[in-house]
Motif scaffolding. Structure first.
Motif, PDB file in Angstrom:
ATOM      1  N   THR A  73      -2.563  12.243   4.820  1.00  0.00           N
ATOM      2  CA  THR A  73      -2.771  10.695   5.718  1.00  0.00           C
ATOM      3  C   THR A  73      -0.507  11.540   6.624  1.00  0.00           C
ATOM      4  OG1 THR A  73      -1.190   9.984   4.584  1.00  0.00           O
ATOM      5  CG2 THR A  73      -3.752   8.982   4.667  1.00  0.00           C
ATOM      6  N   ASP A 128       2.487  10.696   7.180  1.00  0.00           N
ATOM      7  CA  ASP A 128       4.181   9.894   6.937  1.00  0.00           C
ATOM      8  C   ASP A 128       4.867   9.670   7.692  1.00  0.00           C
ATOM      9  OD1 ASP A 128       4.694  11.550   8.008  1.00  0.00           O
ATOM     10  OD2 ASP A 128       5.480  13.025   5.849  1.00  0.00           O
ATOM     11  N   THR A 146      -8.850   8.333   5.908  1.00  0.00           N
ATOM     12  CA  THR A 146      -9.307   8.212   4.158  1.00  0.00           C
ATOM     13  C   THR A 146     -11.233   6.815   4.606  1.00  0.00           C
ATOM     14  OG1 THR A 146      -7.953   6.656   4.296  1.00  0.00           O
ATOM     15  CG2 THR A 146      -7.665   8.663   4.256  1.00  0.00           C
ATOM     16  N   ASN A 172      -4.341   6.042   9.367  1.00  0.00           N
ATOM     17  CA  ASN A 172      -4.811   6.392   7.796  1.00  0.00           C
ATOM     18  C   ASN A 172      -5.849   6.020   7.416  1.00  0.00           C
ATOM     19  OD1 ASN A 172      -2.712   7.832   8.285  1.00  0.00           O
ATOM     20  ND2 ASN A 172      -0.633   6.561   6.264  1.00  0.00           N
ATOM     21  N   ASP A 219       6.550   7.374   2.028  1.00  0.00           N
ATOM     22  CA  ASP A 219       4.910   6.890   1.970  1.00  0.00           C
ATOM     23  C   ASP A 219       3.777   8.275   2.036  1.00  0.00           C
ATOM     24  OD1 ASP A 219       3.156   5.217   1.682  1.00  0.00           O
ATOM     25  OD2 ASP A 219       3.787   4.508   4.077  1.00  0.00           O
ATOM     26  N   LYS A 220       3.893   9.393   1.199  1.00  0.00           N
ATOM     27  CA  LYS A 220       3.765  10.632   2.099  1.00  0.00           C
ATOM     28  C   LYS A 220       1.689  10.632   1.296  1.00  0.00           C
ATOM     29  CE  LYS A 220       5.186  15.186   3.037  1.00  0.00           C
ATOM     30  NZ  LYS A 220       6.648  16.209   2.454  1.00  0.00           N
ATOM     31  N   ARG A 221       1.145   9.987   1.324  1.00  0.00           N
ATOM     32  CA  ARG A 221      -0.302  10.101   0.480  1.00  0.00           C
ATOM     33  C   ARG A 221      -0.601  11.160   1.348  1.00  0.00           C
ATOM     34  NH1 ARG A 221      -2.950   6.406  -1.611  1.00  0.00           N
ATOM     35  NH2 ARG A 221      -1.501   4.580  -0.757  1.00  0.00           N
ATOM     36  N   GLU A 232       1.138  -1.362  -0.315  1.00  0.00           N
ATOM     37  CA  GLU A 232      -0.327   0.048  -0.219  1.00  0.00           C
ATOM     38  C   GLU A 232       1.070   1.069  -0.032  1.00  0.00           C
ATOM     39  OE1 GLU A 232      -3.099   0.362   3.305  1.00  0.00           O
ATOM     40  OE2 GLU A 232      -3.422  -1.845   3.067  1.00  0.00           O
ATOM     41  N   TYR A 233       2.032   1.593  -0.528  1.00  0.00           N
ATOM     42  CA  TYR A 233       3.189   2.203  -0.142  1.00  0.00           C
ATOM     43  C   TYR A 233       2.498   3.391  -1.614  1.00  0.00           C
ATOM     44  CZ  TYR A 233       7.406   4.389   0.197  1.00  0.00           C
ATOM     45  OH  TYR A 233       8.609   5.746   0.104  1.00  0.00           O
ATOM     46  N   TYR A 234       2.577   4.544  -0.547  1.00  0.00           N
ATOM     47  CA  TYR A 234       2.584   6.325  -1.870  1.00  0.00           C
ATOM     48  C   TYR A 234       3.929   6.198  -2.504  1.00  0.00           C
ATOM     49  CZ  TYR A 234       0.556  10.125  -3.911  1.00  0.00           C
ATOM     50  OH  TYR A 234       0.059  10.607  -4.340  1.00  0.00           O
ATOM     51  N   ASP A 235       4.154   5.749  -3.387  1.00  0.00           N
ATOM     52  CA  ASP A 235       5.602   6.735  -4.487  1.00  0.00           C
ATOM     53  C   ASP A 235       5.893   7.191  -3.567  1.00  0.00           C
ATOM     54  OD1 ASP A 235       7.932   6.069  -5.929  1.00  0.00           O
ATOM     55  OD2 ASP A 235       6.664   7.209  -7.228  1.00  0.00           O
ATOM     56  N   THR A 236       7.104   7.684  -2.718  1.00  0.00           N
ATOM     57  CA  THR A 236       7.386   9.234  -2.405  1.00  0.00           C
ATOM     58  C   THR A 236       9.003   9.516  -3.128  1.00  0.00           C
ATOM     59  OG1 THR A 236       6.178   9.109  -0.741  1.00  0.00           O
ATOM     60  CG2 THR A 236       7.376  10.681  -1.139  1.00  0.00           C
TER      61      THR A 236
END
Length: 217
Positions: free
Chosen positions: A93, A95, A216, A212, A88-90, A53-57
Motif C-alpha cells: 500500500t 505509506d 487491498t 489503499n 504506516d507502511k502496510r 487503522e495505523y500499521y505499526d512501523t
C-alpha cells in the motif's frame, strides 16, 4: 531530534560524497541515523494514537537507505542528500513518506507508478466512486497543503476499458496517484515542526485510505 546536526552531516556528506569520507565519519553517521530512528519511533507511536487503522512501523523498518541505487541510476552520487522514511507502511500500500534534506524537506504519500494490477484496482475504484476522490482532492485545506496530484506522465487517451468521455477521465489517465508538499529545511528547526508532521498526516489520511482500500479490497 537534533535536526541541525542531521543537516550539518548531510552538508558535509555532499561535499565529500565518497565511501572514504563516509568510512572515516561512520561514528557521526551512526549518531545521526540513530537519532533519526528514535524520532521516527516517537512519530510511530503518536500516529498510532490518532489512526485506528495505523500499521505499526518502527523507525528501523521505516527508514530508507542513504545509499543511492546506482544499478538503476548510475549517474547519481553514492549517497543521498537527505534522510527519508515511510511510516504506516502496510505491505503493498501507499505509506506516509517523510524526507529531511539540506535545502528542502517533504511530506508525501500515495502510490508512485503502481504495478498494472494495483493501477487497475485504483481505476476500478475511480470508475465506481471517483466523486469521493475528487471531494478529497478538492477540500480547501488539502489543496492548500498539497495542491493537486503529483505531476507525472499521463495517458493521452482513456485507459483500456474506459471511454474518453468518462465522467472521471481526468483521474483515470493518471499513472501516479500521490501528493506531496515541500518546505524549506529552516522549517524543520522550528518548535512546531512535529505538529506539522502530525497535521500533514491527518490531512493526507482520507486520500491514502481511498487508494489503499482500492488496492487491498
Amino acid at each position: 531530534m537534533n535536526y541541525k546536526n542531521l543537516v550539518a552531516f548531510l552538508k558535509e556528506l555532499q561535499k565529500n560524497n565518497n565511501k572514504e569520507w563516509m568510512d572515516a565519519n561512520r561514528k557521526w553517521y551512526t549518531e545521526v541515523r540513530n537519532d533519526f530512528i528514535g524520532w521516527l519511533d516517537q512519530l510511530n507511536a503518536q500516529l498510532a494514537e490518532i489512526d485506528d487503522e495505523y500499521y505499526d512501523t518502527p523507525g528501523k523498518k521505516g527508514i530508507n537507505r542513504i545509499n543511492n541505487n546506482l544499478m538503476f541510476h548510475p549517474n547519481k552520487p553514492i549517497y543521498k542528500d537527505h534522510f527519508g522514511a515511510g511510516l504506516d507502511k502496510r505491505p503493498n500500500t501507499g505509506d506516509f513518506y517523510i524526507e529531511i534534506g539540506i535545502e528542502r524537506s517533504i511530506f508525501a504519500g500515495g502510490l508512485w507508478r503502481p504495478d498494472p494490477k494495483r493501477l487497475r484496482s485504483i481505476r476500478d475504484a475511480i470508475d465506481y466512486d471517483g466523486e469521493k476522490l475528487k471531494e478529497i482532492l478538492a477540500k480547501k485545506s488539502f489543496k492548500k497543503l498539497f495542491g493537486t496530484l503529483y505531476a507525472d506522465a499521463k495517458l493521452i487517451k482513456a485507459p483500456k476499458g474506459y471511454r474518453n468521455d468518462h465522467l472521471h477521465i481526468d483521474l483515470l489517465r493518471n499513472k501516479t496517484f500521490a501528493v506531496a508538499t515541500e518546505f524549506s529545511t529552516n522549517e524543520v528547526y522550528k518548535d512546531d515542526f512535529d505538529k506539522k508532521v502530525i497535521s500533514a498526516y491527518r490531512e493526507m489520511l482520507p486520500f491514502r485510505r481511498y487508494l489503499n482500500k482500492a488496492v487491498t479490497v
